[in-house]
Design an enzyme around this catalytic site. Structure first.
Site, PDB file in Angstrom:
ATOM      1  N   HIS A  80      -6.058   2.697   1.570  1.00 44.80           N
ATOM      2  CA  HIS A  80      -5.292   3.885   1.954  1.00 44.80           C
ATOM      3  C   HIS A  80      -5.859   4.604   3.181  1.00 44.80           C
ATOM      4  O   HIS A  80      -5.147   4.915   4.131  1.00 44.80           O
ATOM      5  CB  HIS A  80      -5.229   4.881   0.799  1.00 44.80           C
ATOM      6  CG  HIS A  80      -4.659   4.306  -0.459  1.00 44.80           C
ATOM      7  ND1 HIS A  80      -3.665   3.366  -0.462  1.00 44.80           N
ATOM      8  CD2 HIS A  80      -4.948   4.549  -1.767  1.00 44.80           C
ATOM      9  CE1 HIS A  80      -3.366   3.055  -1.718  1.00 44.80           C
ATOM     10  NE2 HIS A  80      -4.131   3.753  -2.522  1.00 44.80           N
ATOM     11  N   ASP A 116       0.895  -1.158   0.000  1.00 44.10           N
ATOM     12  CA  ASP A 116       0.000   0.000   0.000  1.00 44.10           C
ATOM     13  C   ASP A 116       0.927   1.199   0.000  1.00 44.10           C
ATOM     14  O   ASP A 116       1.530   1.538   1.019  1.00 44.10           O
ATOM     15  CB  ASP A 116      -0.880   0.000   1.263  1.00 44.10           C
ATOM     16  CG  ASP A 116      -1.893   1.141   1.232  1.00 44.10           C
ATOM     17  OD1 ASP A 116      -1.582   2.185   0.607  1.00 44.10           O
ATOM     18  OD2 ASP A 116      -2.972   0.996   1.822  1.00 44.10           O
ATOM     19  N   HIS A 117       1.065   1.820  -1.160  1.00 45.56           N
ATOM     20  CA  HIS A 117       2.138   2.817  -1.296  1.00 45.56           C
ATOM     21  C   HIS A 117       1.951   4.009  -0.368  1.00 45.56           C
ATOM     22  O   HIS A 117       2.899   4.735  -0.096  1.00 45.56           O
ATOM     23  CB  HIS A 117       2.292   3.266  -2.753  1.00 45.56           C
ATOM     24  CG  HIS A 117       1.197   4.143  -3.246  1.00 45.56           C
ATOM     25  ND1 HIS A 117       0.067   3.653  -3.825  1.00 45.56           N
ATOM     26  CD2 HIS A 117       1.051   5.485  -3.220  1.00 45.56           C
ATOM     27  CE1 HIS A 117      -0.720   4.652  -4.146  1.00 45.56           C
ATOM     28  NE2 HIS A 117      -0.161   5.782  -3.799  1.00 45.56           N
TER      29      HIS A 117
END
Lengths: 352, 546
Positions: B297, B234-235
């Site tokens: 996110h 999950d960047h």
């Protein structure tokens, strides 16, 4: 109006008692989107003639990546005139976002004659509160060391490469540190020069299964530039301190003989060549050669571990630059203590 | 006592696995003990150095190597790591994709895009060395033969480049391709590593589209790779500002005592973007804002803001605390969803004075689409710390500006003294800006200069870009390095993902039920539908102005 990095000058002459007021005015008259920023007080002290202009130029570049309140002091203790002059200016750079200018203030002082003794009170009265004070001392340390000054400093930055008598200067630095009740962190730019060579050598041994080489390194060769013998010595001191080596014989200028923790001898050849502080270091452990050399481009290191029966794996790593601004930027990016440095110095103090 | 690193760049820094190269085969011990070994036997030459230890050499196999993610993010990230000296020279990338291509063509194409998207300028000398570590392997994802030849190729790379049997499989392909890839990897024996080596898999989101599919995906993954081999990326978690949330909370003594229901009135988390679907309509039509952004996110950010202090900085200690936050999210009954969750879709409007079409008019979008492009939620966490503190989340496309931030709104000062005559005084608000203009600000009240007593809010503002001249590494740089080093702290664990889907499903199910609340609409370029404003207005609150 704040100056830009392109047009460096000492700025606006001001009376000492009007510095604060004039700084405020400087900001109120500024045009465009500007943001004053400061992470530290960075005082730069020099007794060299023309140092004010030179250090202002350095600070203009340092503030590109390290926002600070700069206090630049040019001192002439031998001058027969007792005089004090001050200037204010700001270095503005377009921030990473590309819109707002980020500005650092600079206050410059010229102190001559007896006024040099006012240094502590001048520095303390101009600090940006709550921010650490870094003092970059570009001159020789001289006795008596003023305890009033040292007790306020968080980091003392100097370059031992310029010292003629390392031990005498180091003693004075240590006195300053004692005066400050050990609070001062000693930051030697000569040590900073070694960061990339240290990283390059350390990365060979990140895995514990490589640690046996620490006991098996038999010899090494370090090539250093003219006037950079002390830099090379610190590197040897670092290896000795971290790997538990003891110096057995350092009388020869070309060779240092050490003994490792298993009482085996380690020979380090010292070769002076070229003008780079350190241009290569090669260590041999049984049948493996660990090699670090400055690449031709000058800002990369070629790193290679070679075994006689295997193709060597080569890699390029950042080398850093032997430039005052780059060294200072590197130094200012680092926090923490300097225990490893002190241990390295302790190992080779007698040879410096 | 050993000296700490001179600068700790992230809160997991001291936990990094240190595995160097090259290591003779006879030196390699069981990989499972590496973490312990490196902790117990640190490299004495690393003491006091600011860089982290280089990870082990490995072969990174990217499935979907001709796609955007590879070109825009993964290869530029690897190049930057190499240029910064954070990669061992033996690290090798094998692009796995369908289109026929030679190694040289692959390298040239990546060279062009890396020059375009790299954080730092690409240097020819470094690229020349780095590009020699890039290889292309052409195969259909379903073709078993392609995996058998991959095995041979990887063995050859081990032999020639010293990658030592370590494999990192990166799934940059479409989710529907995951299963055949995983099955074929297992059939080819690539899911397990040789003794003394490791095999890991990085999976890009979406991790399923509901709990059932996430469980199925996890089951499929776990058939081939164990949980400790699996890295769900999950960047957002790789962003410096997201990592700084824990530093802000737990490295500063002033925040933790007031970080609770006694002092905090509510929290808002916003992820706004000006963009529309931008060619992702095929995926977006089946996902919507809730699945696309909230499930991963926004809930990850919520976890970082709301979690308890972990017992240490190990991956599982942190993830244990994060998953408790998701578990404590109060589930709404189906009939409450309409009241507390707003779903909306943009109609035609203007962004930066340019007209933009309605979502239903976008290319490849169903003209009658019911997909939400905006969602606002009022959440509650049933814990002592957060009892009855509302947490408002909003995420939307085609909003007036792009910004992701968390704002913590503190309770108002007592209505005495300065506040006696005015009930309109603002709250103290702590804002953590995730992107862009990363930083932290604190709003407080101050007296306006003058002879009368007038009070107005002022803002103390910290900008990363202003204070630190050095650019932060890209999120993918950090995450790739962590995966290679075996540090899963910034990756989502299976239970986190499944708990998040369980929560999201309760909303999605209500939306698809017979009494589903109607979809609302907002014009592109506005801050969302009126219903979202009413969501807060019912509580006597309003969305923060960004």
């Amino acid at each position: 109006m704040p100056t830009t990095a392109d047009s460096v000058s000492l700025g606006l002459p001001v009376a000492i008692d009007r510095i604060d007021r004039e700084l405020k005015k400087l900001w109120s008259e500024g045009e465009g989107a500007m943001s004053r920023a400061s992470l530290m007080n960075l005082a730069v002290y020099s007794e060299e003639p023309d140092s004010l202009t030179r250090n202002t130029q350095l600070l203009a570049r340092i503030t590109e990546s390290h926002a600070c309140r700069g206090i630049v002091i040019g001192a002439g203790p031998q001058s027969k005139n007792d005089c004090i002059e001050a200037w204010i200016s700001a270095h503005c750079h377009v921030g990473r976002a590309g819109t707002k200018q980020v500005c650092s203030e600079q206050i410059s002082f010229l102190l001559e004659g007896a006024k040099v003794k006012l240094l502590p009170s001048i520095v303390f009265s101009q600090l940006d509160s709550d921010l650490p004070l870094y003092l970059w001392w570009q001159s020789k340390f001289a006795e008596p060391m003023d305890p009033q000054l040292w007790s306020w400093i968080d980091r003392l930055i100097y370059d031992s490469q310029t010292w003629r008598d390392f031990n005498a200067q180091m003693r004075l630095v240590e006195t300053a540190q004692r005066e400050a009740k050990q609070r001062i962190v000693l930051c030697d730019l000569n040590w900073t020069r070694l960061v990339h060579f240290r990283i390059a050598f350390a990365q060979f041994f990140d895995h514990p299964s490589s640690h046996h080489h620490f006991r098996e390194i038999e010899r090494g060769t370090i090539v250093f530039g003219e006037n950079f013998r002390s830099t090379a010595m610190l590197y040897v001191g670092w290896l000795a301190a971290q790997l538990g080596w003891e110096i057995r014989n350092g009388k020869s200028r070309d060779r240092i003989e050490l003994e490792n923790s298993t009482r085996r001898t380690v020979q380090i050849e010292m070769q002076e060549s070229g003008d780079a502080p350190i241009s290569s270091f090669v260590a041999h452990s049984s049948d493996i050669k660990f090699e670090i050399a400055l690449a031709r481009c000058g800002d990369l290191l070629e790193v290679c571990r070679a075994k006689s029966d295997q193709a060597p794996a080569r890699q390029l790593l950042p080398a850093g630059e032997n430039d005052s601004v780059k060294l200072m930027s590197e130094e200012l990016m680092r926090g923490g203590q300097r225990r490893v440095y002190l241990r390295a110095v302790e190992k080779v103090r007698a040879l410096l | 006592m050993p000296e700490q690193p001179e600068r700790i760049r992230g809160w997991t820094h001291r936990l990094k696995v240190c595995v160097p190269l090259p290591v003779e085969p006879s030196e390699v011990r069981d990989v499972s003990t590496w973490l312990d070994m490196t902790k117990d036997q640190p490299n004495p030459l690393r003491e006091g150095l600011s860089t982290r230890a280089v990870p082990q050499p490995c072969a990174i196999v990217i499935f979907g190597a001709t796609g955007d993610l590879t070109h825009r993010k993964l290869i530029p990230a690897l190049y930057n790591l190499a240029a910064d000296g954070e990669l061992p020279p033996a690290v090798t990338v094998v692009g796995f994709a369908r289109r026929p291509k030679t190694d040289e063509e692959f390298r040239n194409q990546l060279g062009e895009t890396t020059r375009q998207f790299s954080r730092q300028e690409v240097r020819d000398d470094i690229w020349k060395t780095f590009s020699q570590s890039l290889f292309y392997h052409q195969s259909e994802f379903e073709d078993e033969g392609g995996y058998r030849s991959l095995v041979k190729r990887l063995d050859q790379i081990d032999e020639e480049r010293g990658t030592r049997g370590n494999r990192l499989f990166y799934f940059a392909a479409a989710p529907e391709q995951f299963e055949p890839i995983l099955k074929n990897l297992k059939a080819a024996g690539l899911n397990t590593a040789k003794k003394g080596s490791w095999a890991r898999v990085i999976i890009e989101k979406p991790f399923g589209r509901d709990l059932a599919s996430a469980q199925e995906l996890n089951r499929v993954v776990s058939n081939s790779f164990s949980e400790d081999q699996t890295y769900r990326i999950d960047h957002f978690l790789g962003k410096e500002t997201a990592q700084n949330i824990l530093v802000l909370r737990f490295a500063n003594a002033i925040f933790e005592p007031i970080w609770n229901a006694r002092y905090i009135d509510h929290i808002q988390i916003t992820a706004a973007e000006t963009l529309g679907v931008e060619g992702r309509a095929g995926y977006y039509e089946t996902a919507g804002a809730l699945r696309d952004m909230v499930q991963n996110h926004l809930l990850q950010l919520l976890c970082l803001v709301a979690m308890e202090a972990p017992t240490d900085l190990s991956a599982d200690s942190i993830r244990d605390e994060k998953v408790k936050v998701v578990r404590s999210l109060r589930r709404y009954r189906a009939d409450e969803i309409a009241k507390w969750v707003v779903r909306s879709q943009y109609t035609a409007g203007a962004i930066n004075a340019e007209p933009v079409p309605a979502y239903r008019e976008e290319e490849r979008v169903n003209p009658n689409s019911e997909t939400e492009t905006y969602v606002a939620l009022r959440l509650l966490l049933d814990t002592w710390r957060w009892s009855e503190v509302p947490i408002y989340l909003r995420v939307g496309k085609r909003l007036p500006k792009s910004a992701t931030e968390i704002s913590v709104h503190f309770k108002k000062a007592p209505m005495v003294l300065f506040n006696r005559d005015s009930i309109e005084h603002d709250q103290n608000v702590l804002v953590i800006r995730i992107q862009p203009d990363e930083g932290i600000s604190l709003r407080m009240m101050a007296k306006i200069p003058g002879t009368s007593l007038r009070i107005e809010p002022v803002k103390m503002d910290f900008h990363y870009g202003t204070s630190f001249g050095k650019a932060s590494p890209e999120a993918y740089e950090r995450l790739l390095l962590d995966a290679k080093s075996g540090d899963a702290t910034l990756f989502a664990r299976r239970d986190e993902v499944e708990e998040a889907w369980a929560f999201i499903d309760s909303i999605e199910n209500a939306w698809s039920g017979k009494d589903a609340p109607p979809l609302t609409f907002y014009p592109a370029g506005s801050w969302g539908p009126e219903e979202a404003d009413e969501l807060l207005a019912r509580d006597g609150r309003a969305w923060r102005r960004l």
